[in-house]
Design an enzyme around this catalytic site. Structure first.
Site, short mmCIF file in Angstrom:
data_model
loop_
_atom_site.label_atom_id
_atom_site.label_comp_id
_atom_site.label_asym_id
_atom_site.label_seq_id
_atom_site.Cartn_x
_atom_site.Cartn_y
_atom_site.Cartn_z
N GLU A 166 0.82 -1.21 0.00
CA GLU A 166 0.00 0.00 0.00
C GLU A 166 0.86 1.27 0.00
OE1 GLU A 166 -2.92 -0.16 3.13
OE2 GLU A 166 -3.65 -2.10 2.52
N GLU A 355 -4.97 -8.73 0.83
CA GLU A 355 -5.64 -8.44 2.11
C GLU A 355 -7.13 -8.24 1.86
OE1 GLU A 355 -4.22 -5.10 4.41
OE2 GLU A 355 -2.12 -5.64 4.07
O1 IFM Z 1 -3.86 -3.16 9.20
C1 IFM Z 1 -3.85 -2.66 7.90
C2 IFM Z 1 -2.69 -3.21 7.11
O2 IFM Z 1 -1.48 -2.96 7.72
C3 IFM Z 1 -2.66 -2.59 5.75
N1 IFM Z 1 -3.93 -2.71 5.10
C4 IFM Z 1 -5.11 -2.33 5.82
C5 IFM Z 1 -5.12 -3.00 7.17
C6 IFM Z 1 -6.38 -2.58 7.96
O3 IFM Z 1 -6.35 -1.22 8.18
#
Ligand code: IFM
Length: 460
Positions: A166, A355
């Site tokens: 990200e 994710e």
């Molecule tokens: O916890 C985070 C992660 O580190 C990166 N993506 C989003 C998740 C939830 O906020």
């Protein structure tokens, strides 16, 4: 054009990140990171929390591998802490840091779980931030050195690598909105950081020979709240999605983006050869999806935490519809389906959902159980969206639940819980209790209908 085909096998896994679970921030020679510094500043993180102990995974790695093995998943996505390996960001290597990740990787392989490594999940060595952080080109150069050191130790056992997690958050939440480390509120600095993150990604690929190298983006579907919001929505799309996909796919920042972010035309920043190096530098794309973005034309002074993260987009307000998870994010699986189909069409790259998950106000542990049915509902709905996207022809190779353990959720501290496993922060042993969602996900992994990947995440 997307044409329906037989989908490749789908690997299922869970994901975590170093600063969120490891703790042990001053152990075995680890240097300070920007998150150690940021969390020490009053008012930055809810409850004044920090990652000094987190889930203490540094000392409990065998327990956590046992939890992963218990899920029966194909793959585990983790990140490495750069300051554990190069405490000053470059130069001196701390072999005890590498030893830790080697233990993790070997333990996973022994458990029959594919390790999927992310090099940068936001814990930049503070020493590099002191020299300008991602605003400095030299940080991208240091990143290549770090990638090479890690690959030299683990490259014979890890084949699936992501460079950044990200980078939108690292650039725009860190340097424009200032709600993540290093906490700088400098608007257009976000674009500068974005370019250096992309450069670091592209250059690091050369330091990872023979590997499947991807980058993990939190792309989002951008849905204007009203027809009048179409223009601000285009601005949001430019900064959230196209700032990455344009250089990676076309080797260019597009016209609208350059109008919002003139710094991206500055030849001192974007030097000859940069965009050529970035073009085609991803073998695969990781997508982290939680929620869609709904821009509205407003005052530009809303309360949304990401309000300052789209520098140059005037009169933007962000709307969040119901239903929402405990962190205030709209639940909308259709967004994932659309994103996968559209990103496949746009890039032609193999996609991995690196994710997806939900923060839920979980019930406490009662008789050894946590009944987090709302998390199960969220995951079930999103897995169905993945199936639909795959049926429509999107080349999706993996799906990782965020996350294994209740952990340090950045600016939200420990208050927001995304884990499949409850961690009792009131007990010194940080007791882990698998929730109902853990058992449910294990059943999905075991279900023959999933078409699980046997040969590896990115090996067809
Ligand atoms: O916890 C985070 C992660 O580190 C990166 N993506 C989003 C998740 C939830 O906020």
């Amino acid at each position: 054009m997307t044409t329906p085909t037989t989908p490749s096998p789908l690997s299922l896994g869970v994901a975590t990140a170093s600063y969120q679970i490891e703790g042990a921030v001053v152990e075995d020679g680890r240097g300070p990171s920007i998150w150690d510094t940021f969390t020490a500043e009053p008012g930055r993180v809810v409850g004044g929390d920090d990652g000094a102990e987190a889930c203490d995974s540094y000392h409990r790695v065998e327990d956590d591998i046992a939890l992963i093995r218990g899920l029966g998943v194909d793959a585990y996505r983790f990140s490495l802490a750069w300051p554990r390996i190069l405490p000053e960001g470059r130069g001196r290597v701390e072999t005890r840091g590498l030893d830790y990740y080697e233990r993790l990787v070997d333990g996973l392989l022994e458990a029959g779980v594919e390790p999927v490594a992310t090099l940068y999940h936001w814990d930049l060595p503070q020493a590099l931030e002191d020299e300008g952080g991602w605003l400095a080109r030299s940080t991208a150069e240091a990143f290549v050195e770090y990638a090479g050191v890690v690959h030299q130790r683990l490259g014979d056992r890890v084949t699936s690598w992501a460079t950044h997690n990200e980078p939108w958050c690292a650039a725009y939440l860190g340097y424009a909105a200032g709600v993540h480390a290093p906490g700088r509120r400098e608007g257009a600095a976000g674009h500068r950081a974005a370019h250096h993150l992309l450069l670091g990604h592209a250059w690091a690929r050369e330091a990872l020979p023979g590997a499947h190298v991807g980058i993990v983006l939190n792309l989002a579907p951008v849905w204007p709240e009203t027809p009048e919001a179409a223009d601000v929505a285009d601005g949001v799309d430019a900064i959230r999605n196209r700032v990455w996909l344009g250089p990676l796919v076309d080797g260019a920042y597009d016209e609208r983006l350059l109008a919002i972010a003139p710094v991206l035309s500055d030849p001192e920043l974007v030097r000859p050869g940069d965009l050529d190096a970035i073009k085609g530098s991803a073998d695969w794309l990781g997508i982290n999806y939680y929620t869609p973005i709904r821009p509205a034309l407003g005052t530009g002074e809303g309360e949304h935490p990401e309000q300052g993260a789209y520098p140059g987009v005037e009169r933007l307000d962000l709307v969040v519809r119901e239903p929402r998870t405990d962190i205030g994010w709209e639940v909308e699986p259709r967004g994932l389906e659309e994103l996968l189909v559209e990103t496949h069409r746009r890039t032609g790259l193999p996609l991995v959902i690196t994710e997806n998950g939900a923060a839920c106000a979980d019930a406490e542990v009662v008789d050894g159980r946590v009944e987090d049915t709302d998390r199960i509902d969220y995951l079930r709905g999103h897995l169905a969206a993945v199936d639909r996207a795959r049926e429509a022809g999107a080349d999706v190779r993996g799906y990782f639940v965020w996350t294994l353990l209740d952990n340090f959720e950045w600016a939200e501290g420990y208050a927001k819980k995304f884990g499949l496993v409850h961690v009792d922060r009131s007990s010194p042993s940080l007791t882990r209790t698998p929730k109902a969602s853990y058992h449910w996900f294990a059943e999905q992994v075991a279900a023959p209908a999933q078409g699980r990947g046997a040969a590896g995440l990115l090996t067809p």
